[in-house]
Design a protein around this motif. Structure first.
Motif, PDB file in Angstrom:
ATOM      1  N   ALA A 102     -42.407   8.856  29.156  1.00 27.51           N
ATOM      2  CA  ALA A 102     -41.629   8.008  28.248  1.00 27.51           C
ATOM      3  C   ALA A 102     -42.244   7.994  26.850  1.00 27.51           C
ATOM      4  O   ALA A 102     -41.530   7.877  25.856  1.00 27.51           O
ATOM      5  N   TRP A 106     -40.132   8.827  23.632  1.00 23.77           N
ATOM      6  CA  TRP A 106     -40.135   7.872  22.523  1.00 23.77           C
ATOM      7  C   TRP A 106     -40.433   8.574  21.197  1.00 23.77           C
ATOM      8  O   TRP A 106     -39.808   8.284  20.178  1.00 23.77           O
ATOM      9  N   GLU A 109     -37.407  10.261  20.119  1.00 22.89           N
ATOM     10  CA  GLU A 109     -36.456   9.223  19.678  1.00 22.89           C
ATOM     11  C   GLU A 109     -36.802   8.767  18.258  1.00 22.89           C
ATOM     12  O   GLU A 109     -35.913   8.607  17.418  1.00 22.89           O
ATOM     13  N   GLU A 132     -33.954   3.959  28.457  1.00 21.48           N
ATOM     14  CA  GLU A 132     -34.117   3.421  27.111  1.00 21.48           C
ATOM     15  C   GLU A 132     -32.952   2.454  26.903  1.00 21.48           C
ATOM     16  O   GLU A 132     -31.800   2.825  27.183  1.00 21.48           O
ATOM     17  N   GLN A 136     -30.641   6.105  24.691  1.00 21.88           N
ATOM     18  CA  GLN A 136     -31.092   7.333  23.998  1.00 21.88           C
ATOM     19  C   GLN A 136     -31.690   8.338  24.976  1.00 21.88           C
ATOM     20  O   GLN A 136     -31.607   9.535  24.753  1.00 21.88           O
ATOM     21  N   TRP A 137     -32.330   7.841  26.027  1.00 25.25           N
ATOM     22  CA  TRP A 137     -32.877   8.736  27.050  1.00 25.25           C
ATOM     23  C   TRP A 137     -32.965   7.993  28.376  1.00 25.25           C
ATOM     24  O   TRP A 137     -32.958   6.760  28.415  1.00 25.25           O
ATOM     25  N   ASN A 338     -40.198  -2.067  31.360  1.00 20.36           N
ATOM     26  CA  ASN A 338     -39.345  -0.982  30.875  1.00 20.36           C
ATOM     27  C   ASN A 338     -40.223   0.090  30.216  1.00 20.36           C
ATOM     28  O   ASN A 338     -41.048  -0.212  29.352  1.00 20.36           O
ATOM     29  N   ALA A 340     -39.736   2.156  28.035  1.00 19.96           N
ATOM     30  CA  ALA A 340     -39.602   2.278  26.572  1.00 19.96           C
ATOM     31  C   ALA A 340     -40.715   1.503  25.860  1.00 19.96           C
ATOM     32  O   ALA A 340     -41.122   1.863  24.752  1.00 19.96           O
TER      33      ALA A 340
END
Ligand SMILES: [Fe+2]
Length: 359
Positions: A102, A106, A109, A132, A136-137, A338, A340
């Protein structure tokens, strides 16, 4: 036309084994891609991936069989892939990027490489902590950062949490890889969230003081050092252990046999987990096909291929793997944070490691 670039995975051991194989595959793939007429607009999807496993063939052909959409692939190392997409900019033929951790998704992103995807199917199949929040992913397989110990030197139950690795009793007995590595950055991202930045930094400082040797090598090197008695405990993603345990080479299986695995923090916030994931790229020429591909990755069939290829777990909980090593490790309580957040904490994670001179 799409060129093929196949690079190595960033793990040193993996590189040694896979490079000759990948080189020959690159030639074969180039032949396939460059032959034949250009496919119709919606009947193709271009995938940039840092993964390359045996089950990938079944994965991609399964998608084509189900949808009639042809898959073109470019495979490269994680960071090279992101760099390439960034350099291609608005002219990039890439529809989907697949990569690991992740923290790395990120980064992509942050560079604005992805576009958000709204899919009821993905939202219902993939647990919230593996997506996300803006779409976004998405994570498609799960890995756990476990504690590994030398069974002849450490008793089961002696180390049950990440926090305990900071105890002075482990002085000169811990092996760790470098803090620039994304897996350790993401682990720190979780520690910051659960302990607060001050306690996370104190942890890093104390673990640093417990090291048996300077941080070097990949996860497999830490496992081998533990098995060889250079240190007694380490942390590693579970699939490196599983690879050794399932190896064709007796000496690698022996490394795994000397090692015990602990899922840390079962009584508190759960074992730190991460993902292999994918997103639809901002300038994707075949957006609809790209979303279809992500939805396929969440199907029962694809979940098995995607997870099994790297000894990971499916993110769709109802899908069970037939993986003897992972099944022997058993069920565990995972961190519900999470993933993210691991990315958002990454700059702070790096600062903490730098301040304690982890290296
Ligand atoms: Fe890895």
């Amino acid at each position: 036309m799409i060129a093929i670039l196949i690079d190595n995975h960033n793990e040193s051991n993996y590189r040694l084994h896979m490079k000759p194989l990948l080189s020959s595959i690159s030639v074969a793939l180039a032949g396939v891609l460059l032959s034949g007429a250009a496919p119709a607009q919606d009947k193709v999807v271009n995938i940039y991936s840092s993964r390359h496993y045996q089950t990938d063939e079944a994965l991609y052909s399964g998608f084509t069989k189900k949808t009639g959409i042809k898959v073109n692939r470019i495979e490269a190392g994680e960071d090279a892939l992101i760099e390439r997409i960034r350099n291609e900019g608005a002219r990039s033929p890439a529809d989907v990027m697949i990569t690991v951790d992740a923290g790395r998704l990120w980064r992509a992103e942050q560079m604005g490489l992805f576009q958000p995807v709204n899919s009821d199917l993905l939202e219902s199949r993939i647990p919230e902590s593996f997506r996300e929040p803006a779409g976004q992913w998405f994570g498609f397989s799960m890995r756990a950062r476990v504690i590994a110990y030398n069974k002849s030197k450490v008793q089961p139950g002696e180390v049950e949490t990440y926090e305990q690795l900071a105890d002075p009793k482990w002085k000169g007995r811990v092996c760790m890889r470098s803090s620039t590595n994304i897996y350790n950055l993401s682990l720190m991202g979780a520690l910051i969230d659960h302990l607060g930045a001050d306690k996370a930094e104190a942890w890093a400082k104390a673990v640093r003081a417990n090291l048996a040797q300077e941080p070097k090598g990949g996860d497999t090197d830490q496992l081998k050092a533990v098995a060889a008695g250079q240190c007694d405990v380490t942390v590693s993603n579970q699939y490196y252990y599983a690879r050794l345990a399932r190896s064709q080479k007796p000496d690698e299986r022996q490394v795994a046999e000397r090692i015990g695995i602990v899922f840390p923090n079962q009584q508190t916030w759960g074992t730190h987990v991460n993902i292999s994931g994918a997103g639809v790229l901002k300038h994707a020429p075949h957006r609809a096909a790209a979303v279809q591909f992500l939805e396929y990755l969440a199907s029962d069939e694809a979940q098995r291929y995607f997870a099994e290829g790297n000894n990971e777990w499916p993110v769709v909980a109802s899908v069970k793997l037939d993986n003897p090593v992972l099944n022997a490790l058993g069920e565990f309580k995972r961190d519900r944070l999470n993933v993210a957040v691991l990315g958002k904490n990454q700059p702070n994670s790096q600062k903490i490691y730098d301040r304690v001179a982890w290296k």
